[in-house]
Motif scaffolding. Structure first.
Motif, PDB file in Angstrom:
ATOM      1  N   ILE A 277      -4.576  -3.260   5.778  1.00 33.51           N
ATOM      2  CA  ILE A 277      -3.706  -1.636   5.508  1.00 33.51           C
ATOM      3  C   ILE A 277      -2.705  -1.662   4.163  1.00 33.51           C
ATOM      4  O   ILE A 277      -2.183  -2.421   3.614  1.00 33.51           O
ATOM      5  CB  ILE A 277      -2.551  -1.512   6.611  1.00 33.51           C
ATOM      6  CG1 ILE A 277      -3.007  -1.828   8.111  1.00 33.51           C
ATOM      7  CG2 ILE A 277      -1.722  -0.133   6.529  1.00 33.51           C
ATOM      8  CD1 ILE A 277      -1.921  -1.886   9.136  1.00 33.51           C
TER       9      ILE A 277
ATOM     10  N   THR B 262       0.732   6.582   7.201  1.00 34.07           N
ATOM     11  CA  THR B 262       0.465   5.332   7.899  1.00 34.07           C
ATOM     12  C   THR B 262       1.535   5.297   9.084  1.00 34.07           C
ATOM     13  O   THR B 262       2.830   5.326   8.427  1.00 34.07           O
ATOM     14  CB  THR B 262       0.323   4.122   7.024  1.00 34.07           C
ATOM     15  OG1 THR B 262      -0.725   4.293   6.211  1.00 34.07           O
ATOM     16  CG2 THR B 262       0.346   3.064   7.733  1.00 34.07           C
TER      17      THR B 262
ATOM     18  N   GLN C 254       1.494   2.652  11.430  1.00 35.05           N
ATOM     19  CA  GLN C 254       1.113   1.491  11.876  1.00 35.05           C
ATOM     20  C   GLN C 254       2.036   0.577  11.171  1.00 35.05           C
ATOM     21  O   GLN C 254       2.101   0.101  10.001  1.00 35.05           O
ATOM     22  CB  GLN C 254      -0.218   1.020  11.926  1.00 35.05           C
ATOM     23  CG  GLN C 254      -0.472  -0.432  12.191  1.00 35.05           C
ATOM     24  CD  GLN C 254      -0.322  -0.671  13.796  1.00 35.05           C
ATOM     25  OE1 GLN C 254      -0.881   0.365  14.430  1.00 35.05           O
ATOM     26  NE2 GLN C 254       0.347  -1.457  14.373  1.00 35.05           N
TER      27      GLN C 254
END
Length: 671
Positions: free
Chosen positions: A440, A476, A478
């Motif tokens: 990520i 993002t 997550q």
């Protein structure tokens, strides 16, 4: 109305938590769940909860019919719930208060979809947007009493107090620097008034105010008088947003911005200039080099040394202005260099930057240091090229359609963490053996925070003006949790007797480490045990405002059953070393930390802190026949960690009424 709001702020709370034992792989990343709002800012509320803040944007999670800007994250379940934040908290600053509450200051004007000016505006600043429902955050002061599962989160006392008609700064501040003083009050420094990429026009003909878009003053919370001009902010014009600040033992403050450095006396506004950052490397936003105070230990006589790593040496003309950089920053390699600075040496040595080992894996912008209980520093997040910030074009790329990575001004995400050991010999301080690489990207608006179990929560990344989940580096939600190498241990220490409060000097206290917390010889384990207190910071923009690590002196008595009693000295009698407020107490046995127990350091109030001489500790008592009962150390890649709760509960005193009343005196008419 005022009395009602103050009654909300006076709630006290008790914090305790219970975390189930879990097995984790050292050096790995685990799924941390969804944060609901992008994790631009994180702070630890208590042993159960992390609080998350985001800018006003089109987050899919709604609250009160508008996109959410805040959330509370439950550590045990790895789930989040939205929280109402009224004012645009985009790029605010923040700090814990002495009673364990949290305060955040400043932000951006109200905006609507695509970052457009709020629907109610004066042509320059939005005061409200009908679509996003956000209010102007520029002068805002927001206060939160962190709650636990034992509390009712629907009660206003567990929610953000966010009303600039009642509580606000004297000046608008966006990207302001903030540091706590030894009395628990806050110095709030500089910032944008309105702006964009960097805090200047070009050519820079008005370095003081940039035509009204820059704020070269500082003020205090609670107020200590009218804002005053800081000459340093004028001299560093352009690259002085989120100035890097560290309080020193003397009460002076290290302030670093652009490539300049000073020691500043806050109460007299006296500046003492120090040498410039070497090699023209900028570490302040948006160069965003990693920076941290190294652990304060008995061995270094609790003398602060600051480390700066990464950033960029872009020439002045490359930086551009408020609008965008003059070059394609994503093609410009970030610096790999590190430097140390000891601003107040105790040996009368010359104050100057000292080159340290270069980082592993090349240069890094937007890297962030997390100080671990072991005294080592974990570096993670960031990119190998470019800077923080976002733009629709640069001086070399005239249209958004030609931008190589959407709005991102950085590229080449650095997904593998690295570990820095400040006590290792020069040339041997960095390692990343056994560390996985996260898939990520964690670039602009990413964050990281130490959790009570000594793992690290990682969240955010959003180099976009509004939510964009389809660009090269998307918004993002997550989260991840990274497990450092000490999670390879088969047993974690489980000390008992951690007090609810620590004082600045005074009588010592005792902790007990049971035989089940270690294996092997008791004398050896006790002799290799340390007690540390970590001040949890406010993490945003490659910084961790307020993060500190103090090791306490201790001796020990080994008991016949294999347990041993730690006789622990209180905090050094200088609140400038560890400002009053919450701390996590960890006990390290043979380099393996316990879970952290949250305590309050100081008397829980803003004001002069009581101090006393540190009591003498008894001599250590060894017992050759004693040993631990835990299984012999395992070489496996898993460990089991169990929660260690305090024997008492820390309870923040009522919200600091004098502080709020002082701040309320600053209220001006909101237009």
């Amino acid at each position: 109305m005022r009395s009602h709001q103050l009654s909300i702020l006076t709630l006290g709370l008790a914090a305790t938590s219970s975390v189930l034992a879990q097995t984790h792989t050292p050096g790995s990343f685990e799924d941390g769940g969804q944060t609901l709002v992008s994790g631009m800012m994180l702070f630890l509320g208590n042993e159960e909860k992390v609080y998350i803040l985001d800018k006003s944007e089109n987050n899919p999670t709604q609250i009160d019919g508008h996109p959410a800007m805040g959330a509370v994250y439950d550590i045990a379940s790895r789930t989040a719930a939205p929280m109402l934040v009224k004012t645009n908290v985009f790029c605010a600053s923040g700090m814990h208060l002495p009673n364990g509450s949290f305060i955040t200051m400043g932000g951006n004007g109200a905006v609507g979809p695509g970052g457009s000016l709020g629907s109610v505006n004066n042509g320059f600043t939005g005061s409200y947007d009908a679509t996003f429902g956000d209010l102007d955050g520029g002068p805002a002061i927001r206060i939160l009493n962190p709650c636990t599962d034992a509390d009712n989160f629907d009660d206003p006392s567990c929610q953000w107090f966010d009303d600039p008609t009642l509580l606000r700064m004297q000046k608008r501040r966006w990207y302001a620097g903030t540091e706590a003083l030894g009395d628990g009050s806050l110095a709030i420094i500089g910032g944008f008034v309105n702006g964009g990429y960097i805090n200047r026009n070009y050519p820079n003909t008005d370095p003081a105010t940039e035509g009204g878009a820059a704020e070269p003053t500082f003020e205090f919370y609670p107020s200590k008088g009218d804002p005053q001009v800081m000459q340093f902010m004028i001299d560093t014009s352009g690259l002085n947003s989120y100035a890097l600040t560290y309080l020193m033992p003397s009460g002076n403050m290290l302030v670093q911005a652009n490539v300049s450095t000073m020691l500043w006396e806050p109460l007299t506004n006296t500046e003492n200039r120090l040498p410039d950052m070497p090699d023209n490397i900028a570490r302040v936003y948006p160069a965003s080099g990693a920076n941290a105070m190294l652990p304060l230990t008995p061995e270094n006589n609790w003398t602060p040394t600051i480390i700066f790593c990464g950033g960029t040496d872009m020439p002045d003309e490359a930086w551009g202005d408020y609008s965008w950089p003059n070059i394609n920053t994503w093609d410009y390699p970030a610096s790999a260099a590190c430097h140390r600075l000891t601003p107040e040496p105790t040996d009368n040595s010359t104050v100057d930057y000292v080159a340290d080992d270069d980082m592993l894996g090349g240069g890094r912008t937007m890297g962030q240091f997390i100080t671990l209980p072991t005294g080592k520093l974990l570096l993670l997040n960031g990119g190998a090229n470019g800077t923080a910030g976002y733009a629709t074009q640069t001086g070399e790329t005239p249209t958004y359609g030609q931008m190589a990575f959407g709005m991102s001004l950085a590229s080449a995400p650095q997904g593998q963490p690295a570990l820095y050991d400040p006590s290792a010999p020069a040339g041997q301080r960095w390692s990343n053996t056994g560390f996985d690489t996260s898939p990520i990207p964690r670039l602009y608006h990413s964050s990281a925070l130490l959790l009570p179990d000594a793992s690290v929560l990682i969240a955010g990344s959003n180099p976009n003006v509004d939510v964009n989940t389809s660009t090269a580096f998307p918004t993002t939600y997550q989260a991840e949790i990274f497990y450092p190498s000490y999670f390879s241990a088969s047993v974690r220490p489980v000390p008992t007797g951690v007090p609810a409060n620590l004082t600045y000097g005074g009588p010592s206290f005792d902790l007990t480490v049971p035989a089940s917390s270690y294996s092997g010889d008791a004398n050896s384990a006790a002799g290799n045990t340390t007690v540390v207190v970590i001040r949890p910071g406010f993490t945003t923009h490659a910084m961790n405002m307020g993060q500190r690590h103090v090791q306490l002196n201790n001796t020990f008595t080994v008991n016949s059953d294999g347990s041993y009693t730690l006789h622990v000295a209180q905090m050094p009698p200088n609140p400038n070393l560890f400002q009053p407020g919450p701390g996590l107490v960890f006990v390290n046995v043979n380099g393996i930390p316990s879970n952290g127990t949250m305590v309050i350091v100081g008397n829980g109030e803003i004001g002069t802190q009581p101090t006393a001489a540190v009591a003498d500790l008894p001599a250590s008592v060894l017992l050759d026949t004693a040993s631990g009962s835990a299984p012999a150390a395992s070489q496996s890649n898993t460990s089991t960690s169990a929660h260690n709760s305090a024997t008492g509960l820390w309870t923040p005193s009522s919200m600091i009424i004098g502080a709020v009343a002082g701040a309320l005196a600053l209220i001006s008419v909101v237009v």
